[in-house]
Design an enzyme around this catalytic site. Structure first.
Site: not given
Length: 314
Positions: A158, A249, A279
């Site tokens: 991320s 996501d 995600h």
């Protein structure tokens, strides 16, 4: 949109999480990630050893954890520098503990987890500088750490994926590979996937805008590509890269775009698309079999680029 039963179960669970005694939106975000990781990561694997050290800088220190994998390893271990996610504003040792333990055991490498400075207290480029400095420090102190300085890779998830991508353009000559897990590569939040998943699951656009404003308040006009990796043109030092993308996501499109830019620049890139995943799925090992699958895939990629000598237990 259609979600599988396990994903629907996770989404339902996430909706029920309440941050305990949150003082403000920032505190709420940090506590939410702590709670999600704790509740969904599943059983933590045992590792041989965990060491906590501080990298001394001029006016502060960068805390790191070194995870030594189970099993007898060679005298000098290969190593992976891990840069964690959390929208640049959250996350730390405990949020990623289960993921990092698994990665250490799967790869047979020492994993060095970098607890870099977070925004908004420390906006860009503090976290990036800490990550670069950590890589350099590990290489410089490889001998005393029992690490082979020529066998080091980097992994980031991320926000950590964004940081890792930028680190690699600066010190990639020190790295054998990089793995980017659903990287947060763009501060515009205007892709098709952001449109589809504006209100979730897991991420939402309002929170994303706030996070980017905290991390990179100067990012509206003429942004620095090292803060916004989708803008990077020169991948001069970037090593072979694996990019993991999750289907459901909001960051899906920017992750794919970053991978394409690397390919266009002549970098060896493999993209792996995880159908049905959301995600942060690497934190959801309690429910999702894909966590084990992704960990195996990352380990296989690492092994392709590292000369790992692991002695089998007698």
């Amino acid at each position: 949109m259609e979600f599988t039963s396990p994903i629907s179960q996770i989404i339902s669970h996430l909706e029920k999480i309440q941050s305990f005694n949150a003082q403000d939106p920032l505190d709420d975000t940090r506590k939410y990630l702590d709670t999600m990781s704790l509740q969904l990561s599943g059983k933590k694997e045992s590792v041989a050893m965990i060491e906590e050290l501080n990298i001394p800088m001029d006016n502060y220190q960068i805390p790191i954890r070194i995870y030594r994998p189970k099993g007898k390893t060679a005298q000098k271990s290969s190593a992976i520098v891990y840069i964690h996610g959390g929208w640049f504003i959250a996350g730390g040792f405990e949020t990623h503990d289960a993921v990092v333990r698994k990665l250490a055991n799967k790869t047979g490498s020492a994993v060095i987890f970098v607890d870099y400075r977070l925004a908004p207290e420390h906006p860009f480029p503090a976290g990036l500088n800490d990550s670069i400095d950590a890589v350099k420090w590990v290489v410089d102190h490889a001998e005393s750490l029992g690490i082979d300085k020529n066998q080091i890779g980097i992994v980031g998830d991320s926000a950590g994926g964004a940081l890792a991508a930028s680190v690699s353009t600066q010190v990639g000559e020190l790295l054998k590979f990089q793995i980017l897990i659903y990287p947060a590569a763009d501060n515009q939040l205007n892709t098709k996937s952001w449109e589809i998943y504006e209100t979730g699951p897991v991420l939402n656009k309002e929170g994303g805008i706030q996070a980017w404003n905290w991390y990179y308040p100067d990012g509206k006009n003429n942004p620095d590509p090292l803060a916004v990796p989708v803008l990077i043109k020169d991948f001069k030092n970037t090593p072979s890269t694996l990019v993991l993308i999750a289907e459901h996501d909001a960051l899906r499109d920017e992750g794919e775009l970053l991978a394409q830019h690397m390919k266009d620049a002549g970098i060896s890139v493999r993209t792996r698309f995880y159908k049905d995943m959301v995600h942060g799925f690497m934190h959801m090992g309690e429910v999702l079999n894909e966590v084990e699958q992704a960990a195996n895939e990352m380990a296989a990629f690492a092994h392709q680029h590292l000369e790992i000598a692991v002695e089998k237990e007698a």
